[in-house]
Design an enzyme around this catalytic site. Structure first.
Site, PDB file in Angstrom:
ATOM      1  N   GLN A  26       0.831  -1.201   0.000  1.00 35.63           N
ATOM      2  CA  GLN A  26       0.000   0.000   0.000  1.00 35.63           C
ATOM      3  C   GLN A  26       0.869   1.255   0.000  1.00 35.63           C
ATOM      4  OE1 GLN A  26      -1.690   1.006   3.799  1.00 35.63           O
ATOM      5  NE2 GLN A  26      -3.627   1.645   2.904  1.00 35.63           N
ATOM      6  N   GLY A  27       0.739   2.095  -1.011  1.00 35.08           N
ATOM      7  CA  GLY A  27       1.510   3.342  -1.068  1.00 35.08           C
ATOM      8  C   GLY A  27       0.653   4.533  -0.695  1.00 35.08           C
ATOM      9  N   TYR A  28       0.618   4.844   0.576  1.00 36.85           N
ATOM     10  CA  TYR A  28      -0.226   5.941   1.067  1.00 36.85           C
ATOM     11  C   TYR A  28       0.625   7.087   1.635  1.00 36.85           C
ATOM     12  CZ  TYR A  28      -5.039   4.145   0.739  1.00 36.85           C
ATOM     13  OH  TYR A  28      -6.264   3.742   0.301  1.00 36.85           O
ATOM     14  N   SER A  29       1.178   6.865   2.845  1.00 36.67           N
ATOM     15  CA  SER A  29       1.871   7.951   3.553  1.00 36.67           C
ATOM     16  C   SER A  29       3.101   8.420   2.797  1.00 36.67           C
ATOM     17  CB  SER A  29       2.325   7.477   4.936  1.00 36.67           C
ATOM     18  OG  SER A  29       1.227   7.153   5.724  1.00 36.67           O
ATOM     19  N   SER A  86       4.372  -1.048   4.080  1.00 34.59           N
ATOM     20  CA  SER A  86       4.635  -2.367   4.669  1.00 34.59           C
ATOM     21  C   SER A  86       5.004  -3.368   3.578  1.00 34.59           C
ATOM     22  CB  SER A  86       3.398  -2.903   5.384  1.00 34.59           C
ATOM     23  OG  SER A  86       2.984  -1.997   6.362  1.00 34.59           O
ATOM     24  N   GLU A 132      -8.719  -0.755   6.988  1.00 33.72           N
ATOM     25  CA  GLU A 132      -7.469  -0.837   7.731  1.00 33.72           C
ATOM     26  C   GLU A 132      -7.712  -0.555   9.212  1.00 33.72           C
ATOM     27  OE1 GLU A 132      -4.488   1.920   6.424  1.00 33.72           O
ATOM     28  OE2 GLU A 132      -2.921   0.977   7.613  1.00 33.72           O
ATOM     29  N   GLU A 154      -5.385  11.257  17.662  1.00 31.54           N
ATOM     30  CA  GLU A 154      -5.823  12.659  17.632  1.00 31.54           C
ATOM     31  C   GLU A 154      -6.705  12.921  16.408  1.00 31.54           C
ATOM     32  OE1 GLU A 154      -2.779  11.553  18.332  1.00 31.54           O
ATOM     33  OE2 GLU A 154      -2.758  12.082  20.452  1.00 31.54           O
TER      34      GLU A 154
END
Lengths: 392, 379
Positions: free
Chosen positions: A131-134, A166, A249, A377
């Site tokens: 997964q390429g997110y952040s 990951s 997720e 948060e």
């Protein structure tokens, strides 16, 4: 005999016949999970055998449609299969982000051709996804991501960097959020694309965590080619898919907070002893454990209630919004208590005497639970604004 | 059992909310307080409630009740908590009916439960003697005399004492304070010679009193259940009572929270509504999470009563401990987030914190029940 009973009998017989004995051993750790892929990590030779046998029946993903390689089972049948596997202690044959994350998104947003191309290899364990997110500057503020995808007619040219990917160093393909347009608001202009990690221009570098080695990587894209037929959904409308996937997720991560099998209080009594009335000797520790166990009980009841309300047709209540926040905070409390109750051995980092530092490494790893997939948060912001209706 | 309310239960909840909001809400509580009303509730409102059948909600149909079970009663109590309803549901229905049902002989149940279910009889528990809930420490003596008993001692925190026609007095017939064995439950009529009922005034302005028993004579058939053996039935009744009070606390905490969130959306300072400040948003969101957990635990505990679940004691203490904690937090945040106006008597939020603390204290507070929860959990 009803159809379901017949299904149970057949399933039982088939599992008895086909599940290798080594695959009936309890899972000891991550090395026992089989993730498949082009170059699978095989800890035991029966792992790929078991995966292949189950995949032939569609049972690596029992509830997906048959035409995409799933088992096409209804809820009752899937439950029977689960029960019959549990009966002999059969391991799940395949674990992957393709099953838990990409698959649900493709089933909802993908074209027929995309489903045909990508889902069957997931079911067969042939292609492993990441997964390429952040990105380094897009964590909680994910929508400010800057990895660029330049339109080159039949393909995109991708440049940028992802982080916290990951298993990027082990994955075959990536589902990736990229920016196709910078002119509108930050939520617009994000697209959801798929491409091969073996493409020219992709490099990965593992990240070592405070808990030691980890599956996380930094991932770099230098003029990487992604075919346009692998754009999921419309160009610039990827944010909706990203959010849909994030809910999957978060559900997965919040599951960490469910009540553990062993009572921490009983473990503490074995270590510290009890007074004549059976109370744990250290009253301060006892209070902290009691409060934790009480909250774990209440959290478990809340997971059940939300599930039962949904089944009864009362919809997914607002309570589901607390799962990620509460579950991960609870897991951190549990891990702090594991240290407090464990004492010196729990601080061990390496060596057989400390079981390889399992307790301390789990404790350190748990700190990430309330960061990954949306920080606590951010979750509280979501509850305040969307559930309680408090203004910006 | 599925942790979900049935259609019938949802309807009961709606009708309770409607009646209590109209006839027994904070305005009525304030009026009774300002009039220094000795009874602490309005008898005509109680007749309306009896007309709905609520006094008999958990009483089996064989004894004239509705047989809806405690999950139903819990829903009504939650609404009574939301509206701070000044009604004797806790004393007569949650405690009185439960004790008669758990401890009473067939003849006692036949004689007393039907009038109670009809709203004509008020029965309340006289248990506590010291500053804290400690049922094993009961010292009030009952001495066998002739065919009956004489009772000597005192009780406090008797809910709706001035309305009661009968008290269930827990007395020591053998053993020493500290023993759970040797306790006996007696039915003592309010007009018994030697019994003094004194009105007390607690912060929540509800009807409550203290008893003084000077050689009060009762016949042998005043014993509820068996001599020296009240403990098991009392203990189960207290578990049920604490779950019912947890349901009331859920209503109090939820209402205080909703009023507070409403205020956060109205009140402006620094040119903005204060609900836009993240410092307050996160506190409100955390409290929301705690309230959702509380709701699940209360429902689970209520269902455990009706299902005769062997986990009842641990679930009762879990529910009461959790709701004491959350109601305390919700009412404290209620005052703080309302700011100065929350400190005024004219504004209603203060009534919630006052009632919450009394309910928290009754039959064991957070400290008592978290300790019991841990003990029953094996540590």
């Amino acid at each position: 005999m009803s159809d379901l009973e017949k299904f149970r009998a057949e399933t039982r017989a088939w599992l008895e016949e086909n599940c290798p004995s080594a695959m009936r051993e309890p899972v000891r750790g991550f090395e026992d999970l089989y993730m498949g892929g082009r170059n699978p990590e095989v800890d035991h030779p029966d792992q790929p055998v078991w995966c292949q046998r189950m995949a032939e029946r569609g049972w690596t993903v029992p509830h997906w449609p048959r035409e995409y390689g799933g088992g096409g089972l209804n809820k009752e049948e899937a439950k029977v299969l689960q029960q019959e596997m549990a009966r002999i202690g059969a391991r799940r044959p395949l674990e992957s982000f393709g099953i838990s994350m990409l698959g649900p998104a493709l089933l909802k947003f993908g074209t027929e051709a995309q489903k045909q191309e990508h889902l069957p290899p997931i079911c067969r364990g042939e292609i492993r996804w990441c997964q390429g997110y952040s990105e380094p500057n897009a964590g909680s503020d994910l929508a400010s991501l800057q990895t660029r995808a330049e339109d080159r007619g039949d393909h995109y040219l991708i440049n940028g960097q992802k982080v916290w990917t990951s298993y990027a160093d082990k994955a075959d393909w990536i589902f990736c959020l990229v920016r196709t347009d910078n002119s509108g608001s930050k939520h617009e202009g994000i697209s959801f694309v798929l491409f091969d990690m073996a493409s020219e221009g992709v490099t990965t570098r593992p990240i070592k965590l405070i808990s030691g080695s980890s599956p996380f990587c930094e991932t770099f894209f230098d003029n990487v080619r992604a075919e346009k037929r692998n754009l999921v959904g419309e160009e610039g409308k990827g944010w909706a898919i990203a959010k849909y996937l994030l809910t999957h997720e978060r559900e997965m991560i919040s599951g960490f907070g469910t009540a553990p099998r062993t009572s921490l209080g009983s473990v503490a009594v074995d270590t510290f002893g009890a007074d004549a009335s059976g109370r744990l000797r250290n009253g301060i520790l006892r209070h902290t454990i009691a409060q934790y166990q009480l909250d774990a009980l209440a959290f478990g009841a809340t997971m059940s209630r939300v599930g039962d309300e949904a089944k009864a047709g009362q919809g997914l209540g607002a309570a589901s919004s607390i799962f990620k926040y509460y579950g991960t905070e609870l897991n951190k409390r549990r891990n702090e208590l594991n240290l407090a109750v464990g004492g010196e051995p729990a601080l061990g980092w390496d060596g057989d005497v400390y079981e390889g530092g399992a307790t301390s490494r789990d404790w350190l790893r748990s700190k990430g639970n309330s960061i990954e997939g949306g920080t606590s948060e951010v979750q509280l912001n979501i509850i305040a604004k969307r559930v309680l209706g408090l203004p910006d | 059992m599925a942790l979900v309310l049935t259609e019938e239960q949802l309807m009961l909840k709606e009708s309770a909310a409607g009646l209590l909001a109209e006839k027994a809400g904070v305005a009525q509580l304030r009026a009774l307080r300002d009039a220094d009303d000795a009874l602490g509730f309005a008898p005509d409102v109680w007749r309306d409630i009896a007309g709905m059948g609520w006094p008999g909600i958990a009483i089996p149909e064989a004894y004239g009740g509705l047989g809806y079970g405690y999950t139903g009663l819990g829903l009504v109590l939650e609404q009574a908590g939301r509206h701070l309803s000044p009604v004797p549901l806790q004393s007569t229905v949650l405690l009185g009916a439960t004790l008669l049902n758990e401890l009473g002989s067939e003849a006692q149940k036949q004689a007393l439960l039907a009038p109670l279910a009809a709203g004509e009889l008020h029965v309340t528990l006289a248990l506590q003697e010291g500053p804290l809930h400690a049922p094993e420490d009961t010292a009030l003596r009952a001495e066998a005399e002739g065919a009956g008993y004489r009772l000597h001692g005192s009780k406090c925190l008797v809910l709706d004492a001035l309305a009661a026609q009968q008290f269930v007095v827990i007395a020591r017939t053998s053993g020493l304070p500290g023993d759970s064995a040797g306790l006996t439950a007696f039915l003592v009529p309010a007009d018994a010679a030697g019994l003094t009922v004194e009105r007390r005034s607690l912060v929540d302005a509800r009807g409550v009193g203290a008893l003084q028993l000077d050689a009060v004579q009762v016949p042998a058939d005043a014993v509820l259940g068996d001599v020296d053996a009240a403990w098991d039935g009392l203990s189960r009744s207290l578990d049920i009572a604490n779950i019912g009070l947890a349901a009331e606390l859920l209503g109090i905490a939820t209402e205080a929270f909703e009023r507070t969130v409403g205020y956060l959306k109205e009140r402006k300072q620094f040119g903005k509504v204060i609900g836009s400040f993240q410092g307050l948003q996160h506190r409100a969101a955390e409290l929301f999470a705690e309230l959702e957990l509380s709701r699940s635990l209360v429902l689970k505990a209520l269902q455990a009563i009706d299902a005769d679940d062997p986990q009842l004691p641990v679930l009762a203490s879990a529910a009461k401990a959790k709701l004491c904690e959350v109601a305390q937090r919700a009412t404290n945040e209620g005052i703080q987030m309302h700011g100065g106006i929350g400190m005024t008597d004219e504004y209603d939020i203060g009534f919630f914190i006052k009632r919450a603390r009394v309910v928290q204290h009754c039959f064991g507070d957070y400290n008592y029940h978290l300790d019991r929860f841990a003990r029953l959990s094996g540590f």
